[in-house]
Design a protein around this motif. Structure first.
Motif, PDB file in Angstrom:
ATOM      1  N   SER A 145      -4.154 -44.857 -16.390  1.00  0.00           N
ATOM      2  CA  SER A 145      -3.464 -44.848 -15.320  1.00  0.00           C
ATOM      3  C   SER A 145      -3.138 -42.976 -15.102  1.00  0.00           C
ATOM      4  O   SER A 145      -2.510 -42.361 -15.592  1.00  0.00           O
ATOM      5  N   PRO A 146      -3.921 -42.715 -13.928  1.00  0.00           N
ATOM      6  CA  PRO A 146      -3.768 -41.304 -13.466  1.00  0.00           C
ATOM      7  C   PRO A 146      -2.385 -40.923 -13.095  1.00  0.00           C
ATOM      8  O   PRO A 146      -1.972 -39.970 -13.237  1.00  0.00           O
ATOM      9  N   ARG A 147      -1.740 -41.737 -12.220  1.00  0.00           N
ATOM     10  CA  ARG A 147      -0.204 -41.532 -11.862  1.00  0.00           C
ATOM     11  C   ARG A 147       0.689 -41.365 -13.237  1.00  0.00           C
ATOM     12  O   ARG A 147       1.707 -40.776 -13.133  1.00  0.00           O
ATOM     13  N   GLY A 148       0.340 -42.364 -14.123  1.00  0.00           N
ATOM     14  CA  GLY A 148       1.089 -42.074 -15.291  1.00  0.00           C
ATOM     15  C   GLY A 148       1.111 -41.090 -16.324  1.00  0.00           C
ATOM     16  O   GLY A 148       1.722 -40.931 -17.284  1.00  0.00           O
ATOM     17  N   VAL A 162     -12.574 -40.272 -21.909  1.00  0.00           N
ATOM     18  CA  VAL A 162     -11.506 -40.292 -20.926  1.00  0.00           C
ATOM     19  C   VAL A 162     -11.457 -38.765 -20.249  1.00  0.00           C
ATOM     20  O   VAL A 162     -11.356 -37.831 -20.772  1.00  0.00           O
ATOM     21  N   SER A 163     -11.820 -38.937 -18.815  1.00  0.00           N
ATOM     22  CA  SER A 163     -12.063 -37.823 -18.200  1.00  0.00           C
ATOM     23  C   SER A 163     -10.879 -37.433 -17.120  1.00  0.00           C
ATOM     24  O   SER A 163      -9.858 -38.679 -17.003  1.00  0.00           O
ATOM     25  N   ASP A 164     -10.671 -36.614 -16.629  1.00  0.00           N
ATOM     26  CA  ASP A 164      -9.312 -36.204 -15.852  1.00  0.00           C
ATOM     27  C   ASP A 164      -9.514 -35.207 -14.650  1.00  0.00           C
ATOM     28  O   ASP A 164     -10.637 -34.532 -14.657  1.00  0.00           O
ATOM     29  N   GLY A 165      -8.548 -35.086 -14.063  1.00  0.00           N
ATOM     30  CA  GLY A 165      -8.697 -34.066 -12.783  1.00  0.00           C
ATOM     31  C   GLY A 165      -8.672 -32.699 -12.976  1.00  0.00           C
ATOM     32  O   GLY A 165      -8.825 -31.681 -12.190  1.00  0.00           O
ATOM     33  N   SER A 166      -8.226 -32.186 -14.375  1.00  0.00           N
ATOM     34  CA  SER A 166      -8.529 -30.911 -14.930  1.00  0.00           C
ATOM     35  C   SER A 166      -9.786 -30.331 -15.184  1.00  0.00           C
ATOM     36  O   SER A 166     -10.031 -29.232 -15.568  1.00  0.00           O
ATOM     37  N   GLY A 167     -10.926 -31.195 -15.303  1.00  0.00           N
ATOM     38  CA  GLY A 167     -11.877 -30.874 -15.609  1.00  0.00           C
ATOM     39  C   GLY A 167     -12.385 -31.192 -17.157  1.00  0.00           C
ATOM     40  O   GLY A 167     -13.381 -31.165 -17.823  1.00  0.00           O
ATOM     41  N   GLU A 168     -11.570 -31.941 -17.703  1.00  0.00           N
ATOM     42  CA  GLU A 168     -11.539 -32.354 -19.356  1.00  0.00           C
ATOM     43  C   GLU A 168     -12.094 -33.744 -19.307  1.00  0.00           C
ATOM     44  O   GLU A 168     -11.707 -34.577 -18.634  1.00  0.00           O
ATOM     45  N   ILE A 169     -12.843 -33.910 -20.456  1.00  0.00           N
ATOM     46  CA  ILE A 169     -13.253 -35.000 -21.062  1.00  0.00           C
ATOM     47  C   ILE A 169     -12.827 -35.119 -22.366  1.00  0.00           C
ATOM     48  O   ILE A 169     -13.225 -34.219 -23.127  1.00  0.00           O
ATOM     49  N   LEU A 170     -11.881 -36.116 -22.719  1.00  0.00           N
ATOM     50  CA  LEU A 170     -11.391 -36.179 -24.266  1.00  0.00           C
ATOM     51  C   LEU A 170     -12.036 -37.195 -24.842  1.00  0.00           C
ATOM     52  O   LEU A 170     -12.502 -38.296 -24.491  1.00  0.00           O
ATOM     53  N   GLN A 171     -12.453 -37.031 -26.245  1.00  0.00           N
ATOM     54  CA  GLN A 171     -13.054 -38.167 -26.942  1.00  0.00           C
ATOM     55  C   GLN A 171     -11.884 -38.618 -27.872  1.00  0.00           C
ATOM     56  O   GLN A 171     -11.035 -38.046 -28.524  1.00  0.00           O
ATOM     57  N   VAL A 172     -11.564 -40.066 -27.544  1.00  0.00           N
ATOM     58  CA  VAL A 172     -10.619 -40.572 -28.405  1.00  0.00           C
ATOM     59  C   VAL A 172     -10.787 -41.488 -29.244  1.00  0.00           C
ATOM     60  O   VAL A 172     -11.698 -42.469 -29.440  1.00  0.00           O
ATOM     61  N   ASN A 197      -1.512 -39.688 -24.365  1.00  0.00           N
ATOM     62  CA  ASN A 197      -1.246 -38.888 -22.897  1.00  0.00           C
ATOM     63  C   ASN A 197      -2.204 -37.916 -22.587  1.00  0.00           C
ATOM     64  O   ASN A 197      -2.881 -37.411 -23.323  1.00  0.00           O
ATOM     65  N   GLN A 198      -2.655 -37.937 -21.110  1.00  0.00           N
ATOM     66  CA  GLN A 198      -3.733 -36.826 -20.705  1.00  0.00           C
ATOM     67  C   GLN A 198      -3.333 -37.260 -19.325  1.00  0.00           C
ATOM     68  O   GLN A 198      -3.441 -38.153 -18.427  1.00  0.00           O
ATOM     69  N   VAL A 199      -2.762 -36.092 -18.702  1.00  0.00           N
ATOM     70  CA  VAL A 199      -2.548 -35.616 -17.241  1.00  0.00           C
ATOM     71  C   VAL A 199      -3.644 -36.077 -16.433  1.00  0.00           C
ATOM     72  O   VAL A 199      -4.870 -35.752 -16.527  1.00  0.00           O
ATOM     73  N   ASP A 200      -3.487 -36.936 -15.489  1.00  0.00           N
ATOM     74  CA  ASP A 200      -4.420 -37.316 -14.340  1.00  0.00           C
ATOM     75  C   ASP A 200      -5.673 -38.003 -15.049  1.00  0.00           C
ATOM     76  O   ASP A 200      -6.746 -37.996 -14.600  1.00  0.00           O
ATOM     77  N   GLN A 215       5.256 -49.716 -19.509  1.00  0.00           N
ATOM     78  CA  GLN A 215       4.890 -50.470 -18.364  1.00  0.00           C
ATOM     79  C   GLN A 215       5.257 -49.635 -17.052  1.00  0.00           C
ATOM     80  O   GLN A 215       4.688 -49.537 -16.206  1.00  0.00           O
ATOM     81  N   ASN A 216       6.807 -49.031 -17.197  1.00  0.00           N
ATOM     82  CA  ASN A 216       7.003 -48.196 -16.042  1.00  0.00           C
ATOM     83  C   ASN A 216       6.476 -47.150 -15.799  1.00  0.00           C
ATOM     84  O   ASN A 216       6.131 -46.590 -14.752  1.00  0.00           O
ATOM     85  N   ARG A 217       5.901 -46.543 -16.879  1.00  0.00           N
ATOM     86  CA  ARG A 217       5.069 -45.075 -16.959  1.00  0.00           C
ATOM     87  C   ARG A 217       3.623 -45.455 -16.187  1.00  0.00           C
ATOM     88  O   ARG A 217       3.448 -44.360 -15.423  1.00  0.00           O
ATOM     89  N   LEU A 218       3.231 -46.418 -16.165  1.00  0.00           N
ATOM     90  CA  LEU A 218       2.165 -46.857 -15.315  1.00  0.00           C
ATOM     91  C   LEU A 218       2.221 -46.494 -13.917  1.00  0.00           C
ATOM     92  O   LEU A 218       1.163 -46.461 -13.184  1.00  0.00           O
ATOM     93  N   ARG A 219       3.337 -46.686 -13.386  1.00  0.00           N
ATOM     94  CA  ARG A 219       3.633 -46.330 -12.012  1.00  0.00           C
ATOM     95  C   ARG A 219       2.815 -47.155 -11.183  1.00  0.00           C
ATOM     96  O   ARG A 219       2.398 -46.892 -10.035  1.00  0.00           O
ATOM     97  N   ASN A 220       2.739 -48.529 -11.442  1.00  0.00           N
ATOM     98  CA  ASN A 220       1.998 -49.541 -10.597  1.00  0.00           C
ATOM     99  C   ASN A 220       0.680 -49.387 -10.199  1.00  0.00           C
ATOM    100  O   ASN A 220       0.129 -49.777  -9.224  1.00  0.00           O
ATOM    101  N   TYR A 221      -0.085 -48.491 -11.009  1.00  0.00           N
ATOM    102  CA  TYR A 221      -1.413 -47.915 -10.628  1.00  0.00           C
ATOM    103  C   TYR A 221      -2.135 -47.775 -12.031  1.00  0.00           C
ATOM    104  O   TYR A 221      -2.056 -47.133 -12.660  1.00  0.00           O
ATOM    105  N   CYS A 222      -3.191 -48.672 -12.271  1.00  0.00           N
ATOM    106  CA  CYS A 222      -4.325 -48.437 -13.047  1.00  0.00           C
ATOM    107  C   CYS A 222      -5.449 -47.959 -12.507  1.00  0.00           C
ATOM    108  O   CYS A 222      -6.043 -48.340 -11.553  1.00  0.00           O
ATOM    109  N   GLY A 223      -6.473 -47.019 -13.304  1.00  0.00           N
ATOM    110  CA  GLY A 223      -7.486 -46.305 -12.427  1.00  0.00           C
ATOM    111  C   GLY A 223      -8.601 -47.070 -12.854  1.00  0.00           C
ATOM    112  O   GLY A 223      -9.436 -47.620 -11.995  1.00  0.00           O
TER     113      GLY A 223
END
Length: 371
Positions: free
Chosen positions: A297-300, A336-346, A317-320, A274-282
């Motif tokens: 949670s991009p911040r988390g 799930v996409s992110d700020g590094s240009g990646e899309i992961l299949q989960v 886990n996936q940065v940004d 819960q704390n790792r979410l850093r009060n922000y869900c995307g």
């Protein structure tokens, strides 16, 4: 698999205006998965695009936008997609997915801003847009006629301040509005003007009459939780992703579910997650079978997974990480996409594999998978 054929078209004002020439070896797809994905992203030069990736044809279409894009919606027949400027924005562009060109450009009307999201009605005849009536500070839903060059027909109340993501229930007649509670003005576009008094809600509205059917708020001590993004299951359960704008040393619930006239049920992740979410869900999305949903949670730097009943299931886990959508290959999987240009299949055990990667791009907040 490194692709050997692809197409980068930059389209501006609905016309082809140039080619983006990147090293094909930097674009990698997973070999066994096929999707057509829509999203907004930016390149390394800071230019902003609406993008379509079709893994079946190894094609990428990139339409240059005047500003950063945010939400995307599409008609059920796959004819049109609408891309919305980041809140508070002044444009909605409509893309003809058959011709892969901009077909219409919608500008704001007097004393209105677009607020990042919209939805087509189930018959494809009308586009509904979340908007800010900044002359009064109230939220409205703009109504646009698809068959008459997206002419604005009028508006109805959103029954709150700062409407953001909007979705339709399965009946095609009831609009769910995430009224984020945040008041802004174009003179100071990213400044939140009412943090001390803000109060978000989830509003159910009849789209034919514009009548409020019912409205749901969080407890008063959570009034600084902003309801930002939603998705709706096949049986009309609403999954909610929120952002907290109060004391940063508090860690209130950021995820919730709600259905019908029942109250909002807040969900809390276990332990330090819960704390790792850093009060922000995307953003939030249900799986194709509607049994689970994912919240980014991009911040988390993670995405959490929940059952349709609100049980915590796991994370990856996936940065940004921010953009989320369902997979079309497996009814329980996600993209799930992110700020590094990646899309992961989960997968359904919350392990991930790379679906798409290119360091030339930075994915923005949302993804849409075309079924």
């Amino acid at each position: 698999m490194v692709i050997n054929r692809r197409q980068f078209l930059t389209l501006s004002s609905g016309l082809a205006s140039g080619m983006l020439l990147f090293d094909p070896s930097s674009i990698i797809y997973a070999s066994s998965n096929t999707h057509t994905i829509l999203g907004c992203r930016s390149d390394r030069d800071g230019k902003h695009f609406f993008s379509l990736i079709d893994q079946n044809t190894e094609t990428e279409i990139n339409i240059l936008l005047p500003q950063r894009g945010h939400g995307i919606c599409a008609t059920t027949d796959g004819h049109y997609a609408a891309v919305f400027a980041r809140r508070p924005g002044d444009f909605v562009w409509v893309i003809d997915l058959n011709t892969q060109q901009v077909s219409h450009k919608i500008s704001t009307t007097s004393q209105r801003n677009f607020y990042g999201h919209g939805v087509f009605t189930s018959d494809g005849s009308t586009l509904l847009c979340s908007e800010n009536a900044y002359d009064t500070g109230r939220g409205v839903i703009g109504v646009y006629d698809v068959h008459n060059n997206f002419t604005r027909l009028g508006e109805f109340e959103s029954y709150g301040i700062g409407p953001h993501e909007i979705k339709l229930l399965s009946n095609g007649e009831t609009l769910i509005v995430a009224n984020g509670g945040i008041q802004t003005h174009p003179d100071t576009p990213r400044v939140k003007l009412n943090l001390e008094t803000m109060r978000a809600n989830l509003a159910y509205i009849d789209i034919t009459s514009g009548r409020l059917l019912h409205k749901h708020e969080l407890d008063s001590e959570l009034h600084q939780l902003s309801i930002r993004h939603i998705d709706i299951s096949s049986n009309d359960i609403v999954a909610i992703a929120m952002q907290f704008l109060g004391d940063p040393y508090l860690y209130p619930p950021l995820i919730a579910i709600q259905q019908g006239e029942q109250p909002i049920k807040a969900l809390t992740a276990p332990g330090d997650i819960q704390n790792r979410l850093r009060n922000y869900c995307g953003s939030v999305a249900f799986s194709k079978n509607s049994k689970t949903f994912v919240v980014s949670s991009p911040r988390g730097g993670l995405a959490t997974y929940w059952s349709v009943n609100g049980d915590y299931l796991g994370l990856h886990n996936q940065v940004d990480a921010c953009g989320v959508s369902h997979s079309t290959n497996n009814e329980a999987e996600f993209l799930v996409s992110d700020g590094s240009g990646e899309i992961l299949q989960v997968s359904n055990d919350y392990t991930s594999t790379a679906y798409y990667q290119s360091s030339q791009w930075r994915w923005d907040n949302h993804l849409l998978t075309l079924s």
